[in-house]
Design a protein around this motif. Structure first.
Motif, PDB file in Angstrom:
ATOM      1  N   PHE A   1     -53.511  42.511  37.266  1.00 19.86           N
ATOM      2  CA  PHE A   1     -54.219  42.367  35.992  1.00 19.86           C
ATOM      3  C   PHE A   1     -54.319  40.929  35.496  1.00 19.86           C
ATOM      4  CE2 PHE A   1     -51.808  46.461  35.832  1.00 19.86           C
ATOM      5  CZ  PHE A   1     -52.892  47.287  36.086  1.00 19.86           C
ATOM      6  N   GLY A   2     -53.645  39.991  36.154  1.00 15.45           N
ATOM      7  CA  GLY A   2     -53.662  38.631  35.657  1.00 15.45           C
ATOM      8  C   GLY A   2     -52.813  38.490  34.407  1.00 15.45           C
ATOM      9  N   MET A   3     -53.106  37.484  33.622  1.00 13.68           N
ATOM     10  CA  MET A   3     -52.318  37.225  32.422  1.00 13.68           C
ATOM     11  C   MET A   3     -52.880  37.950  31.211  1.00 13.68           C
ATOM     12  SD  MET A   3     -51.045  33.268  32.518  1.00 13.68           S
ATOM     13  CE  MET A   3     -50.115  33.643  31.022  1.00 13.68           C
ATOM     14  N   ALA A   4     -51.996  38.454  30.390  1.00 15.59           N
ATOM     15  CA  ALA A   4     -52.409  39.107  29.147  1.00 15.59           C
ATOM     16  C   ALA A   4     -52.906  38.048  28.163  1.00 15.59           C
ATOM     17  CB  ALA A   4     -51.232  39.873  28.543  1.00 15.59           C
ATOM     18  N   ASN A   5     -53.855  38.447  27.324  1.00 16.12           N
ATOM     19  CA  ASN A   5     -54.429  37.506  26.368  1.00 16.12           C
ATOM     20  C   ASN A   5     -53.368  36.847  25.495  1.00 16.12           C
ATOM     21  OD1 ASN A   5     -57.050  37.847  27.226  1.00 16.12           O
ATOM     22  ND2 ASN A   5     -57.540  39.412  25.701  1.00 16.12           N
ATOM     23  N   GLU A   6     -52.419  37.628  25.014  1.00 17.35           N
ATOM     24  CA  GLU A   6     -51.427  37.070  24.098  1.00 17.35           C
ATOM     25  C   GLU A   6     -50.562  36.010  24.770  1.00 17.35           C
ATOM     26  OE1 GLU A   6     -49.996  41.284  25.269  1.00 17.35           O
ATOM     27  OE2 GLU A   6     -51.872  40.272  24.752  1.00 17.35           O
ATOM     28  N   ASP A   7     -50.362  36.141  26.102  1.00 14.90           N
ATOM     29  CA  ASP A   7     -49.578  35.140  26.823  1.00 14.90           C
ATOM     30  C   ASP A   7     -50.383  33.865  27.024  1.00 14.90           C
ATOM     31  OD1 ASP A   7     -47.515  36.960  26.962  1.00 14.90           O
ATOM     32  OD2 ASP A   7     -48.100  37.701  28.943  1.00 14.90           O
ATOM     33  N   VAL A   8     -51.688  34.018  27.204  1.00 18.84           N
ATOM     34  CA  VAL A   8     -52.558  32.838  27.332  1.00 18.84           C
ATOM     35  C   VAL A   8     -52.649  32.126  25.995  1.00 18.84           C
ATOM     36  CG1 VAL A   8     -54.886  32.026  27.874  1.00 18.84           C
ATOM     37  CG2 VAL A   8     -53.879  33.882  29.219  1.00 18.84           C
ATOM     38  N   TYR A   9     -52.785  32.890  24.911  1.00 22.32           N
ATOM     39  CA  TYR A   9     -52.967  32.299  23.589  1.00 22.32           C
ATOM     40  C   TYR A   9     -51.794  31.401  23.183  1.00 22.32           C
ATOM     41  CZ  TYR A   9     -56.720  35.762  22.983  1.00 22.32           C
ATOM     42  OH  TYR A   9     -57.857  36.512  23.122  1.00 22.32           O
ATOM     43  N   ARG A  10     -50.590  31.745  23.618  1.00 24.66           N
ATOM     44  CA  ARG A  10     -49.429  30.971  23.204  1.00 24.66           C
ATOM     45  C   ARG A  10     -49.236  29.716  24.051  1.00 24.66           C
ATOM     46  NH1 ARG A  10     -44.354  34.793  24.181  1.00 24.66           N
ATOM     47  NH2 ARG A  10     -43.328  33.055  23.115  1.00 24.66           N
ATOM     48  N   SER A  11     -50.076  29.550  25.074  1.00 27.59           N
ATOM     49  CA  SER A  11     -49.944  28.413  25.978  1.00 27.59           C
ATOM     50  C   SER A  11     -50.717  27.200  25.466  1.00 27.59           C
ATOM     51  CB  SER A  11     -50.431  28.790  27.379  1.00 27.59           C
ATOM     52  OG  SER A  11     -49.681  29.871  27.897  1.00 27.59           O
ATOM     53  N   HIS A  12     -50.369  26.033  25.970  1.00 24.00           N
ATOM     54  CA  HIS A  12     -51.037  24.800  25.574  1.00 24.00           C
ATOM     55  C   HIS A  12     -52.307  24.553  26.364  1.00 24.00           C
ATOM     56  CE1 HIS A  12     -46.796  24.183  24.360  1.00 24.00           C
ATOM     57  NE2 HIS A  12     -47.335  23.560  23.332  1.00 24.00           N
ATOM     58  N   VAL A  13     -52.400  25.147  27.533  1.00 22.14           N
ATOM     59  CA  VAL A  13     -53.571  24.949  28.386  1.00 22.14           C
ATOM     60  C   VAL A  13     -53.708  26.150  29.313  1.00 22.14           C
ATOM     61  CG1 VAL A  13     -52.297  23.756  30.226  1.00 22.14           C
ATOM     62  CG2 VAL A  13     -54.737  23.281  29.927  1.00 22.14           C
ATOM     63  N   ALA A  14     -54.940  26.439  29.695  1.00 21.96           N
ATOM     64  CA  ALA A  14     -55.199  27.424  30.748  1.00 21.96           C
ATOM     65  C   ALA A  14     -55.637  26.641  31.974  1.00 21.96           C
ATOM     66  CB  ALA A  14     -56.282  28.404  30.310  1.00 21.96           C
ATOM     67  N   LEU A  15     -54.781  26.602  32.972  1.00 24.66           N
ATOM     68  CA  LEU A  15     -55.104  25.864  34.194  1.00 24.66           C
ATOM     69  C   LEU A  15     -56.022  26.707  35.066  1.00 24.66           C
ATOM     70  CD1 LEU A  15     -51.613  24.380  35.139  1.00 24.66           C
ATOM     71  CD2 LEU A  15     -53.468  23.281  33.872  1.00 24.66           C
ATOM     72  N   SER A  16     -57.090  26.086  35.523  1.00 22.10           N
ATOM     73  CA  SER A  16     -58.039  26.766  36.401  1.00 22.10           C
ATOM     74  C   SER A  16     -58.184  25.945  37.681  1.00 22.10           C
ATOM     75  CB  SER A  16     -59.401  26.915  35.709  1.00 22.10           C
ATOM     76  OG  SER A  16     -60.321  27.577  36.562  1.00 22.10           O
ATOM     77  N   ILE A  17     -57.771  26.518  38.788  1.00 22.51           N
ATOM     78  CA  ILE A  17     -57.864  25.828  40.077  1.00 22.51           C
ATOM     79  C   ILE A  17     -59.323  25.806  40.513  1.00 22.51           C
ATOM     80  CG2 ILE A  17     -57.173  25.894  42.505  1.00 22.51           C
ATOM     81  CD1 ILE A  17     -54.606  27.333  41.559  1.00 22.51           C
ATOM     82  N   PRO A  18     -59.886  24.639  40.782  1.00 20.32           N
ATOM     83  CA  PRO A  18     -61.293  24.568  41.200  1.00 20.32           C
ATOM     84  C   PRO A  18     -61.496  25.282  42.543  1.00 20.32           C
ATOM     85  CG  PRO A  18     -60.484  22.402  40.531  1.00 20.32           C
ATOM     86  CD  PRO A  18     -59.289  23.299  40.653  1.00 20.32           C
ATOM     87  N   THR A  19     -62.158  26.396  42.518  1.00 16.90           N
ATOM     88  CA  THR A  19     -62.383  27.188  43.723  1.00 16.90           C
ATOM     89  C   THR A  19     -63.872  27.466  43.882  1.00 16.90           C
ATOM     90  OG1 THR A  19     -62.033  29.205  42.437  1.00 16.90           O
ATOM     91  CG2 THR A  19     -60.123  28.306  43.604  1.00 16.90           C
ATOM     92  N   ASN A  20     -64.204  28.108  44.968  1.00 17.01           N
ATOM     93  CA  ASN A  20     -65.571  28.534  45.212  1.00 17.01           C
ATOM     94  C   ASN A  20     -66.031  29.419  44.053  1.00 17.01           C
ATOM     95  OD1 ASN A  20     -67.965  29.646  46.095  1.00 17.01           O
ATOM     96  ND2 ASN A  20     -67.150  30.426  48.029  1.00 17.01           N
ATOM     97  N   PRO A  21     -67.094  29.031  43.333  1.00 15.67           N
ATOM     98  CA  PRO A  21     -67.535  29.829  42.175  1.00 15.67           C
ATOM     99  C   PRO A  21     -67.864  31.274  42.526  1.00 15.67           C
ATOM    100  CG  PRO A  21     -68.631  27.691  42.212  1.00 15.67           C
ATOM    101  CD  PRO A  21     -67.919  27.830  43.522  1.00 15.67           C
ATOM    102  N   LYS A  22     -68.223  31.517  43.796  1.00 19.84           N
ATOM    103  CA  LYS A  22     -68.586  32.865  44.197  1.00 19.84           C
ATOM    104  C   LYS A  22     -67.391  33.677  44.679  1.00 19.84           C
ATOM    105  CE  LYS A  22     -73.293  31.566  45.517  1.00 19.84           C
ATOM    106  NZ  LYS A  22     -74.291  31.537  46.616  1.00 19.84           N
TER     107      LYS A  22
END
Length: 263
Positions: free
Chosen positions: A135-156
């Protein structure tokens, strides 16, 4: 800075072991699991096998019931979330964020600055949060973070295995902190000096003369051209030995060809 990797509700034992291995190769050892699927996941055979030598990381790992417990002592939280959200911390590539963090260039985010205490100096503890494989990360856990890291990957196709994502984040963070020196797997090559090159050319001149390729009475510019060739090539000492071995073999073949036994 203390660095902690936090797996939130991991469901595959193999990923826990592979995470430990990914952390160790980058020099990190603080692993915390939040409410994993298997209470004994740190001792499961698949976990140990996938750790592949990182048993010390597993032995030091902790299992806690809540994320609050896992975050004890951490003051900069980095969520890893691929799914865009309409609210929350800024999304940045790991390399970009780490550079900003270490240079203390993080801007205050007006929309959530009142809820999240952004550091004004280097943090004492940095935590990387990874969500459940399903399920990935829950919204509430993301909200409390300072940044959402996104690894640059193939957009597709941006789906990453949990342990692979840990490895990439651990690598980028280690490089941002200075990295490890690369140790040469082979000794530094030793170039041949001018005397060694001259000795090899004299040997070749003799062999080429015995072979009949070089006429001493009319040598033209053969040897100076060969000298220039080897100066450009900058041969190693081992290569000089090989070339002299070839010259020796030429002389031996020329001597056999000229011996009476071959008349």
């Amino acid at each position: 800075m203390q660095t902690r990797f936090i797996l939130i509700q991991p469901s595959h034992a193999g990923n826990v072991g592979a995470t430990a291995r990914a952390m160790k190769v980058m020099g990190f050892d603080d692993l915390v699991l939040v409410n994993p699927r298997w209470p004994n996941v740190l001792r499961r055979l698949e976990t140990i096998q996938r750790a592949s030598g990182a048993l010390d990381v597993l032995n030091n790992a902790r299992i806690v019931a809540t994320l609050d417990e896992a975050l004890d002592g951490m003051d900069h939280l980095c969520a890893t979330a691929m799914t865009p959200r309409d609210f929350g911390p800024p999304t940045r590539a790991p390399r970009q964020h780490f550079e900003m963090l270490l240079k203390q260039e993080l801007p205050a985010q007006a929309e959530y600055a009142s809820e999240v205490d952004l550091p004004s100096s280097l943090p004492e503890g940095v935590a990387f949060l990874f969500g459940c494989e399903r399920f990935g990360m829950a919204n509430e856990d993301v909200y409390r973070s300072h940044v959402a890291l996104s690894i640059p990957t193939n957009p597709k196709f941006g789906s990453l295995n949990l342990a692979a994502a840990v490895q990439l984040i651990a690598y980028e963070w280690r490089m941002a902190l200075g990295g490890f020196a690369v140790e040469a797997s082979t000794p530094e090559p030793v170039r041949a000096d001018a005397r060694q090159v001259a000795g090899m050319l004299a040997h070749w001149e003799q062999a080429l003369t015995e072979l009949g390729f070089l006429d001493p009475a009319a040598p033209k510019k053969l040897m100076p051209r060969l000298n220039q060739l080897f100066n450009r090539a900058q041969p190693l000492q081992e290569e000089i030995h090989i070339l002299r071995g070839i010259a020796k073999a030429i002389s031996q073949m020329a001597d056999k060809a000229q011996s009476p036994a071959n008349d």
